[in-house]
Design a protein around this motif. Sequence first.
Motif, PDB file in Angstrom:
ATOM      1  N   VAL A 130       5.074  -1.178  -1.041  1.00 33.52           N
ATOM      2  CA  VAL A 130       4.762  -0.048   0.727  1.00 33.52           C
ATOM      3  C   VAL A 130       4.678  -0.113   1.666  1.00 33.52           C
ATOM      4  N   VAL A 131       3.237  -1.784   1.454  1.00 31.71           N
ATOM      5  CA  VAL A 131       3.377  -1.947   3.080  1.00 31.71           C
ATOM      6  C   VAL A 131       4.432  -3.660   2.885  1.00 31.71           C
ATOM      7  N   GLY A 132       4.746  -3.874   4.453  1.00 27.79           N
ATOM      8  CA  GLY A 132       5.233  -4.809   4.292  1.00 27.79           C
ATOM      9  C   GLY A 132       5.011  -4.906   6.146  1.00 27.79           C
ATOM     10  N   ARG A 133       5.921  -6.252   6.100  1.00 30.91           N
ATOM     11  CA  ARG A 133       6.328  -6.601   7.460  1.00 30.91           C
ATOM     12  C   ARG A 133       7.993  -6.367   8.024  1.00 30.91           C
ATOM     13  N   ASP A 134       8.252  -5.811   9.562  1.00 29.20           N
ATOM     14  CA  ASP A 134       9.742  -6.339   9.364  1.00 29.20           C
ATOM     15  C   ASP A 134       9.770  -7.560  10.259  1.00 29.20           C
ATOM     16  N   GLY A 135      11.413  -7.318  10.651  1.00 24.97           N
ATOM     17  CA  GLY A 135      12.661  -8.747  11.144  1.00 24.97           C
ATOM     18  C   GLY A 135      11.496  -9.128  12.791  1.00 24.97           C
ATOM     19  N   GLY A 137       7.836  -9.239  12.429  1.00 21.43           N
ATOM     20  CA  GLY A 137       6.686  -9.425  11.888  1.00 21.43           C
ATOM     21  C   GLY A 137       5.666  -8.083  12.043  1.00 21.43           C
ATOM     22  N   ASN A 138       5.937  -6.967  12.783  1.00 23.15           N
ATOM     23  CA  ASN A 138       5.328  -5.699  12.427  1.00 23.15           C
ATOM     24  C   ASN A 138       5.332  -4.704  11.335  1.00 23.15           C
ATOM     25  N   ILE A 139       3.843  -4.628  10.950  1.00 25.78           N
ATOM     26  CA  ILE A 139       3.895  -4.448   9.738  1.00 25.78           C
ATOM     27  C   ILE A 139       3.974  -2.742   9.673  1.00 25.78           C
TER      28      ILE A 139
END
Length: 176
Positions: A130-135, A137-139
Amino acid sequence: MTAVSSNGEYSFTKPNRESITLLAGLGVEGDVHAGVTVKHRSRVAQDPTQPNLRQVHVIQEELFDELGEAGFRVAAGELGENITSRGVDLLGLPVGALLRVGAEAVVEVTGLRNPCLQIEGFQPGPLKQVVGRDGLGNIVRRAGVMSIVKAGGVVRPGDAITVELPAGPHRPLDRV
């Protein structure tokens, strides 16, 4: 909407209800997070006079489907939400979007829910889902949106949710 939930005691999960009553400027009647000022324990510790921008938590039921595909079993209310929706792109809404819920209630979207480590106590592992990073590096937060009650009313599973976008330019959602 597929479910409504509330809890008068601090607990990660919230039991499903036949209905909940939204109170303008306060939140869900009888819910521990209702009030004009912040109720979330960590935020109260920082500054108990902050306005409560987290009166009603709305989560997309589609997230439960995705979690299920990753091997987790999650049902409505178990992530602490008050309203479980289906078919509404909650995460794509801008700040200030209005959700008309049922016949009378209106909530204004204030931002994204920032899930905390308590989710790991509920079930080990879903925090990374449910919390990760996009390509770049944004949360990326995917655990629904927080809102304030603009117009009260009783809401029930099966009630429609319609979206009214604010006048532009739109501000993207951030954590609240």
